[in-house]
Design an enzyme around this catalytic site. Structure first.
Site, PDB file in Angstrom:
ATOM      1  N   HIS A 131     -10.035  -5.891  -2.872  1.00  0.00           N
ATOM      2  CA  HIS A 131     -11.233  -5.939  -1.702  1.00  0.00           C
ATOM      3  C   HIS A 131     -12.136  -5.334  -2.236  1.00  0.00           C
ATOM      4  O   HIS A 131     -12.472  -4.042  -2.627  1.00  0.00           O
ATOM      5  CB  HIS A 131     -10.419  -4.462  -0.100  1.00  0.00           C
ATOM      6  CG  HIS A 131      -9.982  -5.487   0.508  1.00  0.00           C
ATOM      7  ND1 HIS A 131     -10.102  -6.514   0.627  1.00  0.00           N
ATOM      8  CD2 HIS A 131      -8.662  -5.929   0.617  1.00  0.00           C
ATOM      9  CE1 HIS A 131      -8.962  -7.007   1.749  1.00  0.00           C
ATOM     10  NE2 HIS A 131      -8.285  -6.325   1.657  1.00  0.00           N
ATOM     11  N   GLU A 187      -6.250 -10.780  -1.388  1.00  0.00           N
ATOM     12  CA  GLU A 187      -6.864 -10.337   0.179  1.00  0.00           C
ATOM     13  C   GLU A 187      -8.670 -10.141  -0.706  1.00  0.00           C
ATOM     14  O   GLU A 187      -8.970  -9.493  -0.550  1.00  0.00           O
ATOM     15  CB  GLU A 187      -6.377  -8.965   0.474  1.00  0.00           C
ATOM     16  CG  GLU A 187      -5.089  -9.053   0.646  1.00  0.00           C
ATOM     17  CD  GLU A 187      -5.415  -7.776   1.482  1.00  0.00           C
ATOM     18  OE1 GLU A 187      -5.471  -6.941   2.353  1.00  0.00           O
ATOM     19  OE2 GLU A 187      -3.558  -8.016   1.616  1.00  0.00           O
ATOM     20  N   ASN A 236       1.910  -5.214  -3.269  1.00  0.00           N
ATOM     21  CA  ASN A 236       0.347  -5.258  -3.003  1.00  0.00           C
ATOM     22  C   ASN A 236      -0.036  -3.930  -2.728  1.00  0.00           C
ATOM     23  O   ASN A 236       0.160  -3.476  -1.633  1.00  0.00           O
ATOM     24  CB  ASN A 236       0.778  -6.360  -1.104  1.00  0.00           C
ATOM     25  CG  ASN A 236      -1.116  -7.114  -1.427  1.00  0.00           C
ATOM     26  OD1 ASN A 236      -1.599  -7.572  -1.837  1.00  0.00           O
ATOM     27  ND2 ASN A 236      -1.498  -6.912  -0.076  1.00  0.00           N
ATOM     28  N   GLU A 266       1.000  -1.568   0.352  1.00  0.00           N
ATOM     29  CA  GLU A 266       0.009   0.055   0.354  1.00  0.00           C
ATOM     30  C   GLU A 266       1.010   1.403  -0.045  1.00  0.00           C
ATOM     31  O   GLU A 266       0.775   2.714   1.118  1.00  0.00           O
ATOM     32  CB  GLU A 266      -0.947   0.087   0.769  1.00  0.00           C
ATOM     33  CG  GLU A 266      -1.935  -1.182   1.771  1.00  0.00           C
ATOM     34  CD  GLU A 266      -2.630  -1.764   2.028  1.00  0.00           C
ATOM     35  OE1 GLU A 266      -2.780  -0.633   3.394  1.00  0.00           O
ATOM     36  OE2 GLU A 266      -3.579  -2.533   2.418  1.00  0.00           O
ATOM     37  N   ASP A 280     -12.546  -9.917  -0.761  1.00  0.00           N
ATOM     38  CA  ASP A 280     -13.761 -10.001  -0.189  1.00  0.00           C
ATOM     39  C   ASP A 280     -14.501  -9.239  -1.480  1.00  0.00           C
ATOM     40  O   ASP A 280     -14.267  -8.317  -2.206  1.00  0.00           O
ATOM     41  CB  ASP A 280     -13.926 -10.341   0.969  1.00  0.00           C
ATOM     42  CG  ASP A 280     -12.923  -8.748   1.403  1.00  0.00           C
ATOM     43  OD1 ASP A 280     -12.821  -7.989   0.665  1.00  0.00           O
ATOM     44  OD2 ASP A 280     -12.452  -8.248   3.083  1.00  0.00           O
TER      45      ASP A 280
HETATM   46  O1  9MR Z   1      -7.827  -7.966   8.421  1.00  0.00           O
HETATM   47  C1  9MR Z   1      -6.991  -6.752   9.026  1.00  0.00           C
HETATM   48  C2  9MR Z   1      -7.516  -6.575  10.849  1.00  0.00           C
HETATM   49  O2  9MR Z   1      -7.824  -7.197  11.115  1.00  0.00           O
HETATM   50  C3  9MR Z   1      -6.140  -5.280  10.864  1.00  0.00           C
HETATM   51  O3  9MR Z   1      -7.089  -4.815  11.863  1.00  0.00           O
HETATM   52  C4  9MR Z   1      -5.889  -4.743   9.864  1.00  0.00           C
HETATM   53  C5  9MR Z   1      -5.961  -3.841  10.481  1.00  0.00           C
HETATM   54  O4  9MR Z   1      -4.519  -2.869   9.520  1.00  0.00           O
HETATM   55  O5  9MR Z   1      -5.693  -4.675   9.029  1.00  0.00           O
HETATM   56  C6  9MR Z   1      -6.560  -5.691   8.103  1.00  0.00           C
HETATM   57  O6  9MR Z   1      -5.649  -6.443   6.937  1.00  0.00           O
HETATM   58  C7  9MR Z   1      -5.524  -5.384   5.936  1.00  0.00           C
HETATM   59  C8  9MR Z   1      -4.146  -5.847   4.985  1.00  0.00           C
HETATM   60  O7  9MR Z   1      -2.990  -6.321   6.259  1.00  0.00           O
HETATM   61  C9  9MR Z   1      -3.676  -5.017   3.912  1.00  0.00           C
HETATM   62  N1  9MR Z   1      -4.997  -4.707   3.014  1.00  0.00           N
HETATM   63  C10 9MR Z   1      -5.989  -4.040   3.529  1.00  0.00           C
HETATM   64  C11 9MR Z   1      -6.668  -5.419   4.950  1.00  0.00           C
HETATM   65  C12 9MR Z   1      -8.049  -5.058   5.233  1.00  0.00           C
HETATM   66  O8  9MR Z   1      -7.769  -3.681   5.630  1.00  0.00           O
END
Ligand code: 9MR
Length: 447
Positions: free
Chosen positions: A239, A268, A202, A160, A270
């Site tokens: 997402h 990722e 990513n 990101e 969904d």
């Molecule tokens: O799913 C993850 C969630 O449990 C955490 O609280 C969050 C914190 O930033 O991160 C989520 O996963 C993220 C991933 O690491 C990077 N892309 C976005 C995902 C959803 O926020």
């Protein structure tokens, strides 16, 4: 992730009908239709993965579904910087190791997530800048990638790093302020620490080919490839929640990145309200692009999702398969099973006949763990370091994952295996697909 637009998700009657038809076809024993997501993806040379949270590994429903359906695992939070280096130089791998062991003990592979990211930094790193932060990041990458060396299929090296909106440029962050070359420095450190893992960039909202952010990432990957920065893959988080919809030009995005000479992974996935059509289209788009290696959904059940209010996953909170599950499995099963695409080119002139005076090497099989639907095999090679091993499987068995060497597939049942510099031993997982008695045979020749 900001909401871009909202739309009422559709539950279309035709999709429901298709899902029912599929269920009937599978139930009546369609010849080659696999019955789990991972097995089906493997038949088409891909993986199908899920995010896993260490805190849920004592939930039997969760681990049963995860072990049955998926052959790739991404730790949802446990490999992030705040989890693995809570104070500077003090590395904690307990939860991440738990997930890696869960995966490898079941013949599943692991995507590492994520080595360098502006978010989920430990507070000590958040307060740093300049050379000190750059060096802390490089040391973090080196330590973590070394700890997991050889166990990771692909690393999200940088996560990101691009800005949302129309600029197409980098996101401002403490890491970005250490200098624009922080991303390539991160990739070089990761390559040095774990030379056999695929190294990915990513990001989210990089799914629509027309978005400035997608174009910005594309230009960076193009630049990295032209300058020899070690990048192997691009992860599209995908997402399709929170206001971001599946874009109709998604296939163009996947194929355009692949044309740069990198693999593409959907990392990722969904989808809001688990729209069955969008899920199936995502699978079809990946299958249409030979370098689309696999798909990971961001959690097992809706109740495990970071956006559980949107019910975006393939299993409901009780662990039941949803309509979207049937839609995905059906799309995964579509078409003729194909050979996996080689991602590392083999020698251009393989020997056309065995060398005179014997093969020059020996390959021996060590049977590994056997599960209900799959088994592991290790192969040890001796006599030469320039070996080429041919592994032959019996139909309908198919390989779902491999490690320790470079695999190419002349056909769905035959793997040609060459050393990748990590030694003279390699292994693979094979899905039974209805035949639990056959075992592979191997032959060895020198190159
Ligand atoms: O799913 C993850 C969630 O449990 C955490 O609280 C969050 C914190 O930033 O991160 C989520 O996963 C993220 C991933 O690491 C990077 N892309 C976005 C995902 C959803 O926020």
């Amino acid at each position: 992730m900001p909401a871009r637009r909202t739309r009422t998700a559709l539950a279309i009657g035709a999709v429901a009908l298709a899902a029912v038809t599929t269920a009937v076809a599978i139930g009546s024993g369609t010849a080659s239709a696999a019955s789990t997501l991972g097995a089906s993806a493997a038949e088409h040379g891909r993986y199908f993965g899920t995010a896993i949270a260490a805190g849920r590994l004592n939930d039997g429903t969760y681990t049963t579904i995860a072990g049955r359906e998926f052959n790739m695992v991404t730790p949802e939070n446990e490999m992030k910087w705040d989890a693995t280096e809570p104070s500077q130089g003090n590395f904690q791998y307990g939860s991440a190791d738990q997930i890696v062991n869960f995966a490898t003990s079941r013949g599943m592979r692991v995507r590492g997530h994520a080595l360098a990211w502006h978010a989920q930094q430990p507070s000590w790193a958040q307060g740093m800048s300049g050379t000190a932060l750059r060096n802390a990041m490089l040391n973090h990458i080196t330590q973590v990638a070394t700890h997991f060396r050889g166990k990771i299929h692909s690393w999200d090296v940088v996560n990101e790093a691009f800005a949302d909106g129309g600029s197409g440029g980098r996101r401002d962050s403490n890491l970005q302020r250490t200098g624009n070359d922080w991303i390539e420095a991160a990739f070089r450190a990761a390559r040095a620490a774990d030379p056999n893992a695929k190294l990915c960039y990513n990001d989210y909202n990089t799914d629509n080919w027309n978005d400035a952010k997608t174009q910005g990432v594309y230009r960076m990957v193009q630049d990295f490839k032209s300058r020899g920065v070690p990048i192997d893959c691009v992860g599209l988080q995908s997402h399709f929640t929170g206001g971001s919809d599946y874009p109709s030009n998604y296939r163009t995005t996947l194929s355009s990145f692949a044309a740069l000479g990198v693999d593409v992974q959907i990392t990722e996935l969904d989808i809001r309200n688990a729209n069955a059509t969008a899920y199936a289209n995502t699978v079809r788009d990946c299958y249409a692009v030979p370098r689309c290696n696999g798909i990971t959904v961001w959690g097992v059940r809706d109740s495990d999702s970071w956006r559980s209010n949107e019910s975006p996953l393939l299993f409901d909170g009780s662990g039941n398969k949803k309509q979207a599950y049937n839609s995905v499995l059906s799309a995964l099963n579509e078409g003729t099973p194909t050979s996996p695409q080689p991602t590392t080119p083999g020698p251009s002139n393989p020997p056309s006949s065995p060398p005179p005076g014997g093969s020059g090497c020996t390959a021996s099989i060590v049977p590994g763990t056997v599960w209900g639907d799959r088994y592991n095999t290790t192969v040890n090679v001796s006599g030469s370091t320039n070996w080429i091993v041919t592994v032959s499987l019996t139909s309908p068995q198919r390989m779902s994952s491999s490690w320790g060497a470079n695999f190419t597939w002349p056909d769905a049942y035959t793997a040609t295996v060459r050393p990748n510099g990590s030694g003279n031993s390699f292994g693979f997982t094979t899905m039974f697909n209805g035949n639990s008695s056959a075992r592979p045979s191997v032959t060895c020749r020198t190159s």
